[in-house]
Design a protein around this motif. Sequence first.
Motif, PDB file in Angstrom:
ATOM      1  N   PRO A 221      39.941 -73.959 -17.469  1.00 26.94           N
ATOM      2  CA  PRO A 221      40.094 -72.729 -18.248  1.00 26.94           C
ATOM      3  C   PRO A 221      40.446 -73.042 -19.706  1.00 26.94           C
ATOM      4  N   ALA A 222      39.866 -72.276 -20.628  1.00 25.28           N
ATOM      5  CA  ALA A 222      40.110 -72.497 -22.061  1.00 25.28           C
ATOM      6  C   ALA A 222      41.606 -72.435 -22.345  1.00 25.28           C
ATOM      7  N   GLY A 223      42.076 -73.396 -23.104  1.00 27.31           N
ATOM      8  CA  GLY A 223      43.474 -73.438 -23.494  1.00 27.31           C
ATOM      9  C   GLY A 223      44.412 -73.994 -22.440  1.00 27.31           C
ATOM     10  N   ALA A 224      43.896 -74.345 -21.283  1.00 32.46           N
ATOM     11  CA  ALA A 224      44.752 -74.900 -20.224  1.00 32.46           C
ATOM     12  C   ALA A 224      45.240 -76.293 -20.634  1.00 32.46           C
ATOM     13  N   ARG A 225      46.342 -76.692 -20.057  1.00 30.15           N
ATOM     14  CA  ARG A 225      46.890 -78.017 -20.331  1.00 30.15           C
ATOM     15  C   ARG A 225      45.916 -79.071 -19.826  1.00 30.15           C
ATOM     16  N   PRO A 226      45.521 -80.001 -20.698  1.00 27.09           N
ATOM     17  CA  PRO A 226      44.652 -81.096 -20.222  1.00 27.09           C
ATOM     18  C   PRO A 226      45.378 -81.901 -19.145  1.00 27.09           C
ATOM     19  N   PRO A 227      44.635 -82.516 -18.246  1.00 28.22           N
ATOM     20  CA  PRO A 227      45.278 -83.278 -17.168  1.00 28.22           C
ATOM     21  C   PRO A 227      46.059 -84.473 -17.698  1.00 28.22           C
ATOM     22  N   ASP A 228      47.171 -84.782 -17.012  1.00 26.13           N
ATOM     23  CA  ASP A 228      47.929 -85.975 -17.384  1.00 26.13           C
ATOM     24  C   ASP A 228      47.199 -87.201 -16.838  1.00 26.13           C
ATOM     25  N   GLU A 229      47.753 -88.379 -17.068  1.00 26.49           N
ATOM     26  CA  GLU A 229      47.066 -89.607 -16.665  1.00 26.49           C
ATOM     27  C   GLU A 229      46.789 -89.666 -15.170  1.00 26.49           C
ATOM     28  N   ALA A 230      47.729 -89.224 -14.347  1.00 25.27           N
ATOM     29  CA  ALA A 230      47.528 -89.256 -12.897  1.00 25.27           C
ATOM     30  C   ALA A 230      46.400 -88.315 -12.493  1.00 25.27           C
ATOM     31  N   GLU A 231      46.371 -87.140 -13.101  1.00 26.00           N
ATOM     32  CA  GLU A 231      45.301 -86.185 -12.795  1.00 26.00           C
ATOM     33  C   GLU A 231      43.956 -86.702 -13.284  1.00 26.00           C
ATOM     34  N   GLN A 232      43.943 -87.363 -14.450  1.00 21.71           N
ATOM     35  CA  GLN A 232      42.707 -87.960 -14.952  1.00 21.71           C
ATOM     36  C   GLN A 232      42.182 -88.988 -13.975  1.00 21.71           C
ATOM     37  N   ALA A 233      43.070 -89.785 -13.438  1.00 21.91           N
ATOM     38  CA  ALA A 233      42.651 -90.814 -12.481  1.00 21.91           C
ATOM     39  C   ALA A 233      42.018 -90.171 -11.255  1.00 21.91           C
ATOM     40  N   ALA A 234      42.601 -89.067 -10.790  1.00 25.22           N
ATOM     41  CA  ALA A 234      42.038 -88.372  -9.636  1.00 25.22           C
ATOM     42  C   ALA A 234      40.669 -87.786  -9.979  1.00 25.22           C
ATOM     43  N   LEU A 235      40.536 -87.215 -11.172  1.00 26.55           N
ATOM     44  CA  LEU A 235      39.252 -86.655 -11.600  1.00 26.55           C
ATOM     45  C   LEU A 235      38.184 -87.733 -11.707  1.00 26.55           C
ATOM     46  N   ALA A 236      38.573 -88.905 -12.105  1.00 29.82           N
ATOM     47  CA  ALA A 236      37.620 -90.001 -12.305  1.00 29.82           C
ATOM     48  C   ALA A 236      37.390 -90.786 -11.025  1.00 29.82           C
ATOM     49  N   SER A 237      37.864 -90.269  -9.904  1.00 27.46           N
ATOM     50  CA  SER A 237      37.661 -90.905  -8.599  1.00 27.46           C
ATOM     51  C   SER A 237      38.132 -92.353  -8.581  1.00 27.46           C
ATOM     52  N   GLY A 238      39.288 -92.583  -9.170  1.00 31.02           N
ATOM     53  CA  GLY A 238      39.874 -93.913  -9.111  1.00 31.02           C
ATOM     54  C   GLY A 238      39.406 -94.860 -10.191  1.00 31.02           C
ATOM     55  N   LEU A 239      38.478 -94.425 -11.057  1.00 30.12           N
ATOM     56  CA  LEU A 239      38.023 -95.294 -12.142  1.00 30.12           C
ATOM     57  C   LEU A 239      39.045 -95.273 -13.263  1.00 30.12           C
ATOM     58  N   ASN A 240      39.115 -96.327 -14.052  1.00 31.79           N
ATOM     59  CA  ASN A 240      39.989 -96.339 -15.216  1.00 31.79           C
ATOM     60  C   ASN A 240      39.303 -95.580 -16.339  1.00 31.79           C
ATOM     61  N   SER A 241      39.513 -94.282 -16.362  1.00 33.39           N
ATOM     62  CA  SER A 241      38.832 -93.409 -17.312  1.00 33.39           C
ATOM     63  C   SER A 241      39.829 -92.503 -17.975  1.00 33.39           C
ATOM     64  N   SER A 242      39.462 -91.993 -19.127  1.00 33.31           N
ATOM     65  CA  SER A 242      40.258 -90.946 -19.763  1.00 33.31           C
ATOM     66  C   SER A 242      39.297 -89.872 -20.231  1.00 33.31           C
ATOM     67  N   PHE A 243      39.783 -88.645 -20.236  1.00 31.41           N
ATOM     68  CA  PHE A 243      38.952 -87.500 -20.585  1.00 31.41           C
ATOM     69  C   PHE A 243      39.351 -86.969 -21.944  1.00 31.41           C
ATOM     70  N   VAL A 244      38.364 -86.515 -22.702  1.00 33.88           N
ATOM     71  CA  VAL A 244      38.579 -85.985 -24.046  1.00 33.88           C
ATOM     72  C   VAL A 244      38.218 -84.500 -24.018  1.00 33.88           C
ATOM     73  N   PRO A 245      39.157 -83.619 -24.396  1.00 32.56           N
ATOM     74  CA  PRO A 245      38.843 -82.190 -24.414  1.00 32.56           C
ATOM     75  C   PRO A 245      37.768 -81.861 -25.444  1.00 32.56           C
ATOM     76  N   THR A 246      36.875 -80.978 -25.085  1.00 30.69           N
ATOM     77  CA  THR A 246      35.845 -80.476 -25.986  1.00 30.69           C
ATOM     78  C   THR A 246      35.544 -79.050 -25.562  1.00 30.69           C
ATOM     79  N   ARG A 247      35.046 -78.222 -26.431  1.00 31.71           N
ATOM     80  CA  ARG A 247      34.782 -76.817 -26.101  1.00 31.71           C
ATOM     81  C   ARG A 247      33.436 -76.678 -25.414  1.00 31.71           C
ATOM     82  N   ALA A 248      33.421 -76.026 -24.259  1.00 30.94           N
ATOM     83  CA  ALA A 248      32.166 -75.729 -23.557  1.00 30.94           C
ATOM     84  C   ALA A 248      31.689 -74.357 -23.988  1.00 30.94           C
ATOM     85  N   ARG A 249      30.397 -74.153 -24.013  1.00 28.93           N
ATOM     86  CA  ARG A 249      29.847 -72.840 -24.358  1.00 28.93           C
ATOM     87  C   ARG A 249      29.832 -71.965 -23.137  1.00 28.93           C
TER      88      ARG A 249
END
Length: 114
Positions: A86-114
Amino acid sequence: AELGRALSIVEVGANIGVCSVRLAKLGHKVWSFEPVAENFARLEGSVAINKLEDRVFRFQVGAADEAGARDALVENGNAGNTVLIPAGARPPDEAEQAALASGLNSSFVPTRAR
């Protein structure tokens, strides 16, 4: 579906269009949705190079279970791994990022979706 019968297919998260182009080449009509600008530009190019504009209908929007603005979290170095929140929601912390990336060492960068 009957063999040889053209289908209407919706591809959500079309990325650069690999599946959309392949399905269109098989004679199907494809509605392709891709919110990430970089991916959408490549999707447009893939469709144009293959002359499939009349079979692949492209939309630079995301899809969600509820109406409303979303932010896209794009994995660094992998625009094919994008999560809408959701727009304006808190970006995921490192643990949540890890879960989103299915265990890969990844980080996510917020960007606006249309």
